[in-house]
Design a protein around this motif. Sequence first.
Motif, PDB file in Angstrom:
ATOM      1  N   ARG A  31     -13.980  -5.622   6.882  1.00  0.00           N
ATOM      2  CA  ARG A  31     -12.594  -5.236   7.112  1.00  0.00           C
ATOM      3  C   ARG A  31     -11.705  -6.453   6.880  1.00  0.00           C
ATOM      4  NH1 ARG A  31     -10.515  -3.656  12.976  1.00  0.00           N
ATOM      5  NH2 ARG A  31     -10.501  -5.907  13.132  1.00  0.00           N
ATOM      6  N   ARG A  32     -10.661  -6.238   6.122  1.00  0.00           N
ATOM      7  CA  ARG A  32      -9.690  -7.316   5.943  1.00  0.00           C
ATOM      8  C   ARG A  32      -8.289  -6.730   6.021  1.00  0.00           C
ATOM      9  NH1 ARG A  32      -8.049  -7.452   0.431  1.00  0.00           N
ATOM     10  NH2 ARG A  32      -9.435  -6.172  -0.816  1.00  0.00           N
ATOM     11  N   THR A  33      -7.370  -7.550   6.424  1.00  0.00           N
ATOM     12  CA  THR A  33      -5.990  -7.113   6.534  1.00  0.00           C
ATOM     13  C   THR A  33      -5.271  -7.457   5.251  1.00  0.00           C
ATOM     14  OG1 THR A  33      -6.087  -7.512   8.905  1.00  0.00           O
ATOM     15  CG2 THR A  33      -3.913  -7.257   7.933  1.00  0.00           C
ATOM     16  N   GLY A  34      -4.714  -6.434   4.650  1.00  0.00           N
ATOM     17  CA  GLY A  34      -4.010  -6.606   3.386  1.00  0.00           C
ATOM     18  C   GLY A  34      -2.521  -6.791   3.598  1.00  0.00           C
ATOM     19  N   PHE A  35      -1.795  -6.456   2.568  1.00  0.00           N
ATOM     20  CA  PHE A  35      -0.345  -6.595   2.556  1.00  0.00           C
ATOM     21  C   PHE A  35       0.278  -5.776   3.677  1.00  0.00           C
ATOM     22  CE2 PHE A  35       3.836  -5.905   0.425  1.00  0.00           C
ATOM     23  CZ  PHE A  35       4.194  -7.248   0.352  1.00  0.00           C
TER      24      PHE A  35
END
Length: 92
Positions: free
Chosen positions: A45-49
């Motif tokens: 999981r990564r946080t995008g724009f």
Amino acid sequence: MIVDVKWMEDNFRKCNDLYFGGVLPLPDFAISKSRTQLGLMSCKRRTGFWGKKKYSEFLIKLSSYYDMTERQAQNVLIHEMIHYYIAFKGMR
């Protein structure tokens, strides 16, 4: 019956069409020897724009520690596929 990756792939395809309308891409599969978890779905999981979360690198693992019936193994796989569907669709 002891599960293996080939069995997982075949049953994933069947269940994907039957229960999820074929929308789930084929994840990676693995076998574990866990006594405490029959199945596991994991992803990165990564946080995008603008704080939007993006999920990738999906993995479904089933334990080969227990000798389950085919139906029991299918139920565990479907349970993990539900987790996969929720993450894939970005649902809460």
